[in-house]
Design an enzyme around this catalytic site. Structure first.
Site, mmCIF file in Angstrom:
data_model
loop_
_atom_site.group_PDB
_atom_site.id
_atom_site.type_symbol
_atom_site.label_atom_id
_atom_site.label_comp_id
_atom_site.label_asym_id
_atom_site.label_seq_id
_atom_site.Cartn_x
_atom_site.Cartn_y
_atom_site.Cartn_z
ATOM 1 C CG ASN A 193 -2.524 -3.273 -0.663
ATOM 2 O OD1 ASN A 193 -3.320 -3.339 -1.413
ATOM 3 N ND2 ASN A 193 -1.634 -4.948 -1.790
ATOM 4 C CB ILE A 215 -0.573 -0.574 5.985
ATOM 5 C CG1 ILE A 215 -1.840 -0.354 7.384
ATOM 6 C CG2 ILE A 215 -0.389 -0.678 5.192
ATOM 7 C CD1 ILE A 215 -1.075 1.559 7.502
ATOM 8 C CB CYS A 216 0.677 -5.402 2.896
ATOM 9 S SG CYS A 216 1.817 -6.007 1.653
ATOM 10 C CG LEU A 217 3.580 1.376 2.143
ATOM 11 C CD1 LEU A 217 2.679 1.063 0.275
ATOM 12 C CD2 LEU A 217 2.593 2.442 2.550
#
Ligand SMILES: [Zn+2]
Ligand SMILES: [Zn+2]
Lengths: 452, 150
Positions: free
Chosen positions: B79, B86-88
Site C-alpha cells: 500500500n 500511501i494508500c490509506l
C-alpha cells in the site's frame, strides 16, 4: 530494628494527627509476639531449618475460618499409619525429635478424650493412626489412603495474628472517619466555591475565571491518579502525589491566582481546598506506611519462625476493608462531582475541527456539535458526512440547528472565549474576501484543498 | 505564512507532551506546518526493528482537508508506492476534519502491521504479495534491514 525505627520516625514526623498513632500497626508489640512464637517452637523441638525444609510435604501453616473469625494452625501431615512422609530429607536426629513430638501429642489427645474433656479445636486435628481410633473417635474415622494432619498447638501465633487483624480493624475505622470528615469538607468547599464563581450575569463580583484556572490546573496535574492512557489511570504512590501536589501549589502561586480573586472569601476557600488535599495525602500516606509495616512484620514472622505466612496471610485477609479500600478513588470522585464540576471547563466545549469554543453551536441531527463557521466550511465543500460519526447530516443542517440553550450557556460561562472566537472568525472572513479578490485577478488559480 | 491556527498549535503540543509510543513527529522550526516523522516498525511485522522516516505537511485548509504525508525511507509494502505515497482511505475519501495527525500516524503504523494487498497502491508489490506472500515478506524484511536500520 531498622524498619521499626523508621516507622516510628515517620509516624511522629509526618504531621499526622496525634490520635492516629494509636491506630497504627503496633510494630514493637508484634515483634515481641514473634519472639514468643519462636520460643514455643523451640520448646517443641521445632527449629527454623526443619520447618523450612518440611514446608509443603510435611508441615503446613494455614488460616482456618473467615477474616472475621479465624485461627492460624500448624499441622504435620502423616500417612495412614501415623508416620511421617517418607523421602523427606531431614536428618535422623530431627526426624526422631518430630516423631517424639507427634507421639506426645497423640498421647495428650487420647488422655484428653478419655477424661471426657471437650477438645478445644474440635474436629480440626484428626488422627488416622490405629491407636487413636478407639472408642471415642466415632465419626472421625479417616479414609484409609488419605494422609491426615496432626495439629501442633501454638498460642503466641494466635495472639500475633489476632493483634494484627484488630489493628487493621482500627486502621479501617480511622480511615472511615477521615473519609467522612474529608467528604464533609469537600461538600462545604464546593458549595462556597459555587457561590463565588457564578458567572458575572448573576453576580457582579465573579471569580469564575480564577477558579476555573485553579480547577483546570488541578485536573491537568492529576495529583492522585495518572490520567495518561498508557499508565491506565493508575493510583499514584503517596510520594508521587506529594510531588504533584507541590507542583500544583507552586503553579497556583506562580500564576498569582490568589491576587486575581475579587471576592474576599475566595482566598480562604483556596486555602481550604489546598488543606483538604493535604489531608487526603496524609491519609494515603498513613495507609501506605501501615501497609508496609504489615508486610515487614509478616516477613519478620516468617524469618524467625519459617512458617510461611507472609505470602498466605495477606491473601487470606485481602477482602479486609482496610486493604481493599479505594480511598483515593472515592475521595477523588466526590471531589470531582462536588467541586470540580461546578465550573464548566473549556475543553468540554471545543469544536472538534477548529478547537475554539463552539460558538455559535450547531447541533447536527446526529447530536454532534460544531461551530457554525466550521459547519459552513464543510457545506461549502459539499462534505455531507458528520466529521465525528460520518452520518449524512451536514448538508441538511441550517439555522434551525443552532442550539439556543447551549449558546446562552457558553456566552454566560465563557464570555472571553466567545469574544476571542468572534475576533478569529472576523479575521478569517476578511482574509477569505481578500483571497477571492486576488484569485479573481490571477484567473485559473484553484481554490481550496488543491493549493499546497 | 498566515498565523498558525489554534488547532495545529494544540495538536503539536499534545504530540510532544504525550507522544505515541513508537511514533515521533517534530515540526520544522521555520515551517510549523511541516513535520519530520519517524515510525517504528510494529513488532511481529516484517518492518520490526526498522525506523521509517516520513514527511508530513498540513495544507492551508487543514483540517478541512487531510495532511499530506509520504514515506522518505524506502519500504516494500503493497500500500506504499515507490515515491513513498500511501494508500490509506482516511488520507483520502475517508478523511474527516475531526481526525488528527496523531490518529493518522497511528493508522499508518497499523498499516505497517497489516498490509492490505487487495487495496494496492504499489501494484507490483501487491501482486507479489498475493502470489507468494512468504517471499514478499522476506523482501520486506530485507528492505527494512537495508534501508530502515542505520
Ligand atoms: Zn469550529
Ligand atoms: Zn455526528
Amino acid at each position: 530494628m531498622k524498619f521499626a525505627h523508621e516507622f516510628m520516625e515517620t509516624l511522629s514526623s509526618s504531621a499526622f494527627p496525634p490520635e492516629w498513632a494509636s491506630s497504627a500497626i503496633q510494630y514493637k508489640q508484634l515483634k515481641k509476639c514473634i519472639k514468643r512464637v519462636q520460643k514455643e517452637l523451640q520448646a517443641l523441638g521445632l527449629d527454623v531449618d526443619m520447618l523450612k525444609d518440611g514446608r509443603g510435604p510435611v508441615f503446613e501453616y494455614m488460616f482456618d475460618g473467615t477474616v472475621q473469625s479465624f485461627h492460624p494452625k500448624l499441622v504435620v501431615k502423616v500417612d495412614e499409619s501415623g508416620g511421617l512422609q517418607v523421602g523427606w530429607g531431614i536428618d535422623e536426629e530431627a526426624r526422631r525429635r518430630l516423631e517424639e513430638l507427634l507421639r506426645k501429642l497423640r498421647r495428650q489427645k487420647e488422655m484428653g478424650e478419655r477424661s471426657g474433656e471437650q477438645e478445644e479445636r474440635e474436629g480440626r486435628s484428626s488422627m488416622s493412626s490405629d491407636e487413636s481410633s478407639d472408642e471415642s473417635v466415632e465419626g472421625d474415622i479417616p479414609h484409609p489412603h488419605t494422609t491426615s494432619e496432626i495439629e501442633i498447638p501454638l498460642f503466641a501465633d494466635v495472639e500475633f495474628f489476632h493483634t494484627l487483624t484488630s489493628e487493621l480493624e482500627s486502621l479501617d475505622e480511622l480511615q472511615t472517619k477521615a473519609k467522612g470528615s474529608i467528604e464533609t469538607d469537600i461538600i462545604s468547599i464546593g458549595d462556597s466555591v459555587a457561590r463565588v464563581a457564578t458567572p458575572k450575569t448573576f453576580n457582579s463580583r465573579s471569580d469564575l475565571y480564577p477558579w476555573r484556572e485553579v480547577f483546570r490546573l488541578y485536573l491537568e496535574t492529576s495529583i492522585f491518579f495518572s490520567t495518561q492512557e498508557i499508565e491506565s489511570y493508575k493510583e499514584r504512590t503517596p510520594e508521587e502525589a506529594e510531588k504533584k501536589l507541590q507542583v500544583f501549589e507552586n503553579e497556583i502561586e506562580r500564576l498569582g491566582i490568589a491576587k486575581q480573586f475579587k471576592c474576599s472569601n475566595s482566598k480562604v476557600l483556596l486555602e481550604q481546598f489546598m488543606g483538604m488535599n493535604q489531608m487526603v495525602l496524609r491519609v494515603l500516606r498513613f495507609q501506605a506506611i501501615n501497609k508496609v509495616a504489615m508486610r515487614k512484620i509478616l516477613k519478620k514472622f516468617d524469618k524467625r519462625t519459617a512458617l510461611g505466612a507472609a505470602p498466605t496471610f495477606p491473601l487470606f485477609i485481602s477482602t479486609h476493608n482496610f486493604l481493599a479500600s479505594q480511598l483515593a478513588r472515592a475521595l477523588c470522585f466526590t471531589m470531582s462531582t462536588r467541586i470540580l464540576s461546578i465550573i464548566p471547563q473549556l475543553d468540554d466545549y471545543l469544536c472538534p475541527i477548529c478547537q475554539y469554543i463552539t460558538i455559535k453551536p450547531v447541533r447536527l441531527a446526529c447530536s454532534h456539535v460544531f461551530c457554525v463557521r466550521c459547519l459552513v466550511k464543510l457545506q461549502r465543500e459539499y462534505k455531507s458526512n458528520c466529521p465525528m460519526c460520518r452520518n449524512d447530516v451536514v448538508l441538511k443542517a441550517d439555522a434551525s440547528n443552532i442550539d439556543p440553550s447551549l449558546l446562552r450557556f457558553l456566552k454566560c460561562y465563557f464570555p472571553k472565549e466567545c469574544r476571542e472566537k468572534q475576533r478569529v472568525n472576523e479575521r478569517e472572513v476578511v482574509r477569505e474576501q481578500w483571497m477571492t479578490v486576488r484569485e479573481g485577478k490571477e484567473e485559473g488559480a484553484e481554490p481550496g484543498c488543491a493549493v499546497m | 505564512m498566515a498565523n498558525l491556527p489554534k488547532r495545529i498549535i494544540k495538536e503539536t503540543q499534545r504530540l510532544t507532551e504525550e507522544p505515541v509510543p513508537g511514533i515521533n513527529a517534530v515540526p520544522h522550526e521555520d515551517n510549523l506546518r511541516y513535520f519530520d516523522v519517524s515510525i517504528h516498525g510494529p513488532s511481529q511485522s516484517p518492518y520490526e526493528g526498522g525506523i521509517f522516516r516520513l514527511e508530513l505537511f498540513l495544507p492551508e485548509d487543514y483540517p478541512m482537508c487531510p495532511p499530506k504525508i509520504r514515506f522518505l525511507t524506502k519500504i516494500y509494502h503493497p500500500n506504499i508506492d515507490r515515491l513513498g505515497r500511501i494508500c490509506l482511505d482516511v488520507l483520502k475519501s475517508n478523511w474527516s476534519p475531526a481526525l488528527q495527525i496523531r490518529t493518522i500516524l497511528l493508522s499508518i503504523q497499523a498499516l505497517l502491521g497489516a498490509p492490505n494487498p487487495d487495496d494496492p497502491l504499489a501494484n507490483d508489490v501487491a501482486q507479489k504479495w498475493k502470489e507468494d506472500e512468504k517471499t514478499a515478506i522476506e523482501t520486506a524484511r530485507q528492505w527494512t534491514r537495508t534501508h530502515a536500520m542505520s
